[in-house]
Design a protein around this motif. Structure first.
Motif, mmCIF file in Angstrom:
data_model
loop_
_atom_site.group_PDB
_atom_site.id
_atom_site.type_symbol
_atom_site.label_atom_id
_atom_site.label_comp_id
_atom_site.label_asym_id
_atom_site.label_seq_id
_atom_site.Cartn_x
_atom_site.Cartn_y
_atom_site.Cartn_z
ATOM 1 N N GLN A 321 20.418 -74.133 43.601
ATOM 2 C CA GLN A 321 20.073 -75.591 43.539
ATOM 3 C C GLN A 321 20.960 -76.411 43.975
ATOM 4 O OE1 GLN A 321 18.817 -76.655 39.564
ATOM 5 N NE2 GLN A 321 17.529 -78.658 40.368
ATOM 6 N N LEU A 322 22.379 -76.181 43.279
ATOM 7 C CA LEU A 322 23.386 -77.063 43.692
ATOM 8 C C LEU A 322 23.996 -76.987 45.196
ATOM 9 C CD1 LEU A 322 25.890 -76.400 40.669
ATOM 10 C CD2 LEU A 322 24.525 -78.542 41.186
ATOM 11 N N GLU A 323 23.737 -76.070 45.746
ATOM 12 C CA GLU A 323 23.767 -75.628 47.269
ATOM 13 C C GLU A 323 22.975 -76.495 48.023
ATOM 14 O OE1 GLU A 323 25.295 -71.003 46.843
ATOM 15 O OE2 GLU A 323 23.538 -71.515 47.781
ATOM 16 N N THR A 324 21.711 -76.426 47.685
ATOM 17 C CA THR A 324 20.628 -77.561 48.217
ATOM 18 C C THR A 324 21.272 -78.947 48.159
ATOM 19 O OG1 THR A 324 18.909 -75.826 47.844
ATOM 20 C CG2 THR A 324 18.365 -78.191 48.346
ATOM 21 N N ASN A 325 21.407 -79.432 46.919
ATOM 22 C CA ASN A 325 22.123 -80.825 46.706
ATOM 23 C C ASN A 325 23.239 -81.146 47.611
ATOM 24 O OD1 ASN A 325 19.974 -80.881 44.711
ATOM 25 N ND2 ASN A 325 21.199 -80.473 43.082
ATOM 26 N N MET A 326 24.122 -80.350 47.517
ATOM 27 C CA MET A 326 25.505 -80.578 48.348
ATOM 28 C C MET A 326 25.195 -80.540 49.776
ATOM 29 S SD MET A 326 28.596 -78.405 46.770
ATOM 30 C CE MET A 326 27.865 -76.721 46.424
ATOM 31 N N ARG A 327 24.215 -79.957 50.325
ATOM 32 C CA ARG A 327 23.820 -79.843 51.808
ATOM 33 C C ARG A 327 23.189 -81.146 52.113
ATOM 34 N NH1 ARG A 327 22.324 -74.454 51.338
ATOM 35 N NH2 ARG A 327 20.052 -75.065 50.947
ATOM 36 N N ALA A 328 22.397 -81.853 51.139
ATOM 37 C CA ALA A 328 21.718 -83.077 51.474
ATOM 38 C C ALA A 328 22.708 -84.141 51.457
ATOM 39 C CB ALA A 328 20.454 -83.272 50.180
ATOM 40 N N GLN A 329 23.642 -84.098 50.314
ATOM 41 C CA GLN A 329 24.711 -85.018 50.152
ATOM 42 C C GLN A 329 25.626 -85.124 51.222
ATOM 43 O OE1 GLN A 329 26.260 -83.683 46.288
ATOM 44 N NE2 GLN A 329 24.839 -84.795 45.016
#
Length: 638
Positions: A321-329
């Motif tokens: 979930q954090l990896e997905t968030n970081m990619r979007a950020q």
């Protein structure tokens, strides 16, 4: 294949579709920036249809590039990963008194690989035909196809700006947030189901790969006369799978106990388990029952991070979930910069990324889990630097979208074609010699097939009483365009273009590089000479004259009995234009011959990287390499 290796299999395909997503988002931001400062909505309406049409052509071109890159990645998977999995069973064949046939001779498996590769590529093609974004309208999520999304998004953003309802930065920030929250989606319009294109592409790739590996393992079991299989064990397995991992089952038990063939079972959705042929009396289990109980108990013992308890499985889910968030950020930061957003918006976006990254690092260390930063940096935007901005992408990264470096200079050797060339981003070519300071402007190329050649003017002659040379370099531009200096444009044009492009492709493929050379050796004793460091200077085959050093290639050019990769100091150019190395510095880099077949495989990868880096289409590159330019014209100089 373990979980970590299996997670790496689809990265090339995932990256191709991630780049496609980035290019489309960047185009939306570019349109807003171009039109964002007009004062009247009528100005947008005048150019609206034309610009939407340009975006449609741009998207089609990006899809074509993505499919070409993903096709190359699929070919790599079945060349490398499947081959490694196939040979892992060789020892089991040996223990049972059998011999594993060569993969090339296994007709049944070769037919299956060909079929699965074709099926996977068709699935990826179909994904690109049903893409869009998901937006919130009236508190509900609504899937919009790309054309509708473009129209509504640009109309809303530019309408708000021109009416004064929102300023430019607010409208830009809102649009970017909508895009990054959604991500480019594959949409099934009949069912309403949608998923990010990167996830859909990854799933399609893994499905085909798992199908091939399962067939391979089951055929091995049949060949060895066993109906037993050992299910692999991996950390962080979901609770339902943890109960049966690491055990030995019959094929029927795999179906009944492990759920083989069902979406939520063995080899189903997001399952990283495998089942390997097991021969009683010859095979040894990877883990005993006692070891499995101890490992599973450790997995299920919670650890506390930031006041919350996590099992290993729960921590892995939080990692994803954090990896997905970081990619979007990261995408948000990049798009804000490209859109010329307010500096405060960029600082705030960086701060949000920093917080997420810190949680990712802290959670991973507390739970003893490896950080998989490559899942975050797969966007090709590079690593984060200490000042919280995205650092430039490195050219050494393979299968990665690469930045074009102004004044990156490549060298091509050869008696007829000895030259340097440049790679240039943008549309400007700065001239030298008598035209020093003047700038040539290249027209845009929006065609998907046209390849254009622009001839720089002759720039040698007297300047302020001194004779100056024409030092204009041939250059590769984006979108199917090259510039040739006056000599190349009028002499050996096709060869000059081909040499420049092939050299750049081979550099991207990792064939060419700093202090990497190739020695063609027809003398069987030459390998021994290279190993011992007693190689002598070359002799010219035509004149029989001794050269000043060892003649080599930058990359293999034609067949020889053996071609070896070496290093050494360049000291000059031979009689035929080939590089010469100081024999005292020559070192053998590999005693394994470098074959032309291997070069062909690497060049396929290089072509895919070239298309992505320079935003060319496969048709443009093919035409260029064949010398089929649409038009050769003089460069317009300001």
């Amino acid at each position: 294949m373990n979980q970590g290796a299996l997670e790496q299999v689809p990265l090339g395909v995932e990256q191709a579709f991630g780049n496609l997503q980035t290019r489309i988002m960047e185009d939306v931001v570019r349109r807003i920036r171009i039109n964002g400062f007009v004062t009247r909505s009528a100005d947008w309406e005048i150019t609206r249809l034309r610009q939407l049409g340009e975006s449609d052509a741009y998207i089609k071109k990006q899809i074509q590039i993505a499919l070409h890159l993903s096709d190359a990645a699929i070919d790599d998977i079945y060349l490398d990963a499947v081959g490694k999995e196939y040979t892992r069973n060789a020892e089991l064949y040996r223990l049972t008194g059998s011999t594993l046939p060569a993969l090339a001779d296994n007709i049944e498996l070769q037919d299956l690989i060909s079929s699965v590769k074709s099926q996977t590529k068709d699935t990826l093609n179909n994904i690109t035909r049903s893409m869009g974004f998901v937006t919130q309208e009236g508190g509900k999520l609504k899937a919009l196809d790309l054309t509708t999304f473009y129209q509504k998004t640009l109309d809303a953003a530019l309408g708000d700006i021109s009416s004064g309802a929102f300023d430019y930065s607010t409208a830009l920030r809102r649009t970017i947030k909508d895009m990054t929250n959604s991500g480019l989606r594959w949409i099934d319009y009949e069912s309403g189901y949608h998923n990010r294109v990167t996830v859909a592409a990854r799933r399609a790739t893994i499905t085909g790969f798992n199908q091939t590996i399962s067939h391979m393992n089951e055929k091995t079991a049949r060949d060895l006369g066993t109906d037993s299989f050992e299910v692999t064990w991996h950390a962080g397995a979901r609770p339902e799978h943890q109960a049966w991992q690491g055990q030995v089952y019959t094929k029927q038990q795999l179906i009944e106990i492990c759920g083989l063939g069902s979406g939520d079972g063995l080899k189903g959705w997001n399952c990283y388990h495998d089942y390997l042929p097991f021969v009683p009396g010859a095979s040894v289990r990877s883990y005993s029952d006692d070891q499995l109980r101890a490992m599973n108990a450790a997995e299920n013992t919670p650890k506390t991070y930031n006041g919350k308890e996590y099992t290993t499985y729960e921590a892995l889910q939080r990692q994803r979930q954090l990896e997905t968030n970081m990619r979007a950020q990261r995408q948000e930061i990049d798009l804000l910069k490209k859109g010329g957003a307010d500096e405060k918006d960029i600082i705030n976006a960086n701060a949000r990324y920093r917080v997420t990254s810190a949680e990712y690092t802290g959670l991973s260390k507390t739970m003893g889990l490896p950080q998989q930063r490559e899942r975050v940096t797969i966007d090709g935007m590079g690593k984060r630097s200490s000042n919280n901005v995205i650092a430039p992408r490195a050219e050494k990264s393979i299968n990665t979208a690469l930045l074009i470096d102004n004044d990156h200079i490549g060298k091509t050797y050869g008696k007829a074609l000895s030259m340097q060339y440049r790679t240039i981003s943008g549309d400007e070519y700065v001239l030298t010699g008598t035209d020093i300071g003047n700038v040539g402007i290249l027209p845009k190329n929006t065609s998907e097939t046209d390849f254009f050649v622009y001839a720089a003017p002759k720039s040698s002659g007297f300047l302020k009483g001194k004779y100056v040379l024409d030092d204009n370099l041939n250059a590769i531009f984006t979108d199917g365009r090259v510039v040739l200096n006056n000599y190349s444009a009028n002499n050996e044009t096709r060869n000059a273009i081909r040499a420049m492009l092939e050299d750049e492709i081979s550099s991207l493929a990792g064939i060419r590089g700093d202090n990497i050379w190739y020695r063609a050796a027809n003398n069987p004793k030459e390998l021994d000479y290279l190993k011992k460091g007693i190689i002598r200077p070359s002799v010219n085959h035509m004149t029989k004259a001794v050269e000043d050093g060892l003649s080599v290639w930058e990359r293999p050019l034609y067949h020889a009995d053996n071609i070896y990769k070496i290093s050494g100091d360049l000291i000059g150019i031979g009689a035929d234009g080939e590089p010469l190395l100081d024999v005292k510095t020559v070192k053998l880099l590999s005693d394994k011959p470098f074959t032309l077949d291997l070069q062909d495989e690497l060049m396929k990868k290089g072509k895919a990287l070239f298309l992505n880096k320079y935003n060319w289409t496969p048709e443009q590159l093919d035409n260029a390499l064949k010398g089929k330019w649409t038009k050769k014209t003089d460069l317009q100089v300001n």
